[in-house]
Design an enzyme around this catalytic site. Structure first.
Site, PDB file in Angstrom:
ATOM      1  N   ARG A  79       2.048  10.909   3.885  1.00  0.00           N
ATOM      2  CA  ARG A  79       0.661  11.309   3.641  1.00  0.00           C
ATOM      3  C   ARG A  79      -0.332  10.223   4.030  1.00  0.00           C
ATOM      4  O   ARG A  79      -1.396  10.511   4.582  1.00  0.00           O
ATOM      5  CB  ARG A  79       0.486  11.643   2.152  1.00  0.00           C
ATOM      6  N   ILE A  80       0.007   8.965   3.734  1.00  0.00           N
ATOM      7  CA  ILE A  80      -0.924   7.869   4.013  1.00  0.00           C
ATOM      8  C   ILE A  80      -0.766   7.349   5.431  1.00  0.00           C
ATOM      9  O   ILE A  80      -1.753   7.109   6.132  1.00  0.00           O
ATOM     10  CB  ILE A  80      -0.716   6.731   2.989  1.00  0.00           C
ATOM     11  N   ALA A  83       1.166  -0.668   0.302  1.00  0.00           N
ATOM     12  CA  ALA A  83       2.197   0.238  -0.222  1.00  0.00           C
ATOM     13  C   ALA A  83       2.670  -0.222  -1.598  1.00  0.00           C
ATOM     14  O   ALA A  83       2.145   0.231  -2.625  1.00  0.00           O
ATOM     15  CB  ALA A  83       3.363   0.327   0.759  1.00  0.00           C
ATOM     16  N   ARG A  84       3.629  -1.107  -1.649  1.00  0.00           N
ATOM     17  CA  ARG A  84       4.165  -1.619  -2.904  1.00  0.00           C
ATOM     18  C   ARG A  84       4.589  -3.066  -2.724  1.00  0.00           C
ATOM     19  O   ARG A  84       5.080  -3.471  -1.668  1.00  0.00           O
ATOM     20  CB  ARG A  84       5.388  -0.795  -3.352  1.00  0.00           C
ATOM     21  N   GLU A 104       2.769  -8.038 -10.651  1.00  0.00           N
ATOM     22  CA  GLU A 104       1.379  -7.636 -10.823  1.00  0.00           C
ATOM     23  C   GLU A 104       0.972  -7.704 -12.289  1.00  0.00           C
ATOM     24  O   GLU A 104       1.630  -7.085 -13.129  1.00  0.00           O
ATOM     25  CB  GLU A 104       1.174  -6.226 -10.256  1.00  0.00           C
ATOM     26  N   HIS A 152      -4.387  -4.103  -6.243  1.00  0.00           N
ATOM     27  CA  HIS A 152      -3.710  -2.800  -6.250  1.00  0.00           C
ATOM     28  C   HIS A 152      -4.696  -1.671  -6.558  1.00  0.00           C
ATOM     29  O   HIS A 152      -4.496  -0.870  -7.467  1.00  0.00           O
ATOM     30  CB  HIS A 152      -2.556  -2.801  -7.261  1.00  0.00           C
ATOM     31  N   ALA A 177      -6.181   0.116  -3.678  1.00  0.00           N
ATOM     32  CA  ALA A 177      -6.440   0.827  -2.424  1.00  0.00           C
ATOM     33  C   ALA A 177      -6.627   2.321  -2.640  1.00  0.00           C
ATOM     34  O   ALA A 177      -7.464   2.959  -2.006  1.00  0.00           O
ATOM     35  CB  ALA A 177      -5.301   0.576  -1.428  1.00  0.00           C
TER      36      ALA A 177
END
Length: 329
Positions: free
Chosen positions: A159-160, A240-241, A270, A289, A291
């Site tokens: 999707r991204i 992403a991660r 995080e 984090h 975005a």
């Protein structure tokens, strides 16, 4: 309270559009919980409120202990698309769907990826400082770069990644795509070039933008060897991660001049610890984090999350938003 009401736990970060949809139903009771609640407190809260039939998660972890505590869980949803904090096999064993917010935040993440590319290439932080610090005469000594004509390698074409590709194509970039789970025809139809071999594609890229999920397969994907394959003039973007990029290896590559810069919205830990080595580097830009957490995206994700919950409670979950498709009949 009527005994036939369904109790739904929602994180305090769910915005009004999602809440409004749930409140329209007289068969639902909403219980809020803090987005950053500890695992032990969350489990205790579930036990105290049991039976709980649905949950809308922010960053909270969810697995077997939480399922046991809730007693009658019917659906687990994420106000977002990442689900590495959810024990999917545990849900599947109980035939409980895990649902995500679909495309709700994908435009926002794609914009952030492009923003980070532009910020780095146009040397925005340095240009700002030149004006602010009265060093106007230094401006020609650190010329910015164009995205036009450059090659971007997109990792993950979901999707991204697909939306990021569209934005890069609009900037007249050449777009390579590495995604072993997408067909060459799908990638070519989007106007992009298939990168069948990641290691072979990395030396060609001026920018690498990561958009794959965090899985055992992708953890540490960008390690010392992969970073060394990139051009010294290239930039790495991760929205992403955390954990997909080895941060220690990235730091060493940046310090050694093996990479031009990096843009990070996510981190291995995080929030990252105070004094993290990457903080000191002038060619790294960072965000906490967020975005996919714009004002508009939060509303879209919250509304989609509510619709996911209602669809599952009504016995017909929105299929394309279900991660563990094995639970569907």
């Amino acid at each position: 309270m009527a005994t036939n009401k369904k109790k739904i736990f929602i994180t305090e970060s769910m915005s009004e559009p999602g809440r409004a949809l749930l409140k329209e139903r007289d068969d639902i009771e909403i219980v809020e919980f803090p987005n950053m609640i500890s695992a032990s407190d969350f489990e205790a809260m579930l036990k105290a409120q049991a039976p709980v039939h649905g949950v809308a998660l922010g960053a909270t972890r969810f697995g077997e202990p939480e399922l046991e505590a809730s007693k009658e869980m019917t659906v687990v949803t994420r106000i977002g698309v990442g689900y590495d904090a959810v024990d999917v096999p545990a849900l599947s064993r109980r035939r409980i769907p895990l649902m995500v917010a679909g495309t709700a935040n994908s435009p926002s993440v794609a914009e952030q990826a492009l923003f980070m590319m532009l910020t780095l290439a146009k040397r925005a932080v340095e240009m700002h400082c030149i004006v602010k610090d009265g060093k106007w005469g230094h401006r020609l000594g650190m010329l910015p770069y164009d995205l036009y004509g450059k090659t971007v390698l997109i990792i993950g074409f979901g999707r991204i990644g697909t939306r990021t590709a569209k934005r890069c194509l609009a900037m007249e970039m050449q777009v390579l795509v590495y995604d072993p789970y997408k067909t060459a025809a799908d990638i070519a139809a989007a106007g992009c070039e298939v990168a069948a071999d990641l290691d072979a594609a990395l030396p060609r890229a001026d920018f690498v933008s990561i958009h794959c999920p965090k899985t055992p397969e992708t953890v540490g994907m960008f390690n010392v060897a992969r970073l060394h394959r990139m051009k010294p003039s290239a930039y790495l973007i991760n929205t992403a991660r955390g954990g997909i990029v080895d941060e220690a290896a990235l730091h060493d590559a940046l310090v050694a001049g093996q990479l031009a810069g990096a843009g990070l919205d996510v981190f291995e830990q995080e929030p990252p610890p105070s004094g993290h080595p990457l903080f000191a580097l002038p060619n790294v830009i960072m965000a906490p984090h967020v975005a996919g957490v714009t004002r508009e995206a939060v509303d879209r994700m919250s509304e989609q999350t509510a619709r996911n919950i209602l669809s599952a409670l009504d016995g017909d979950p929105i299929r394309h938003n279900v991660i563990n498709q094995d639970v569907l009949g």
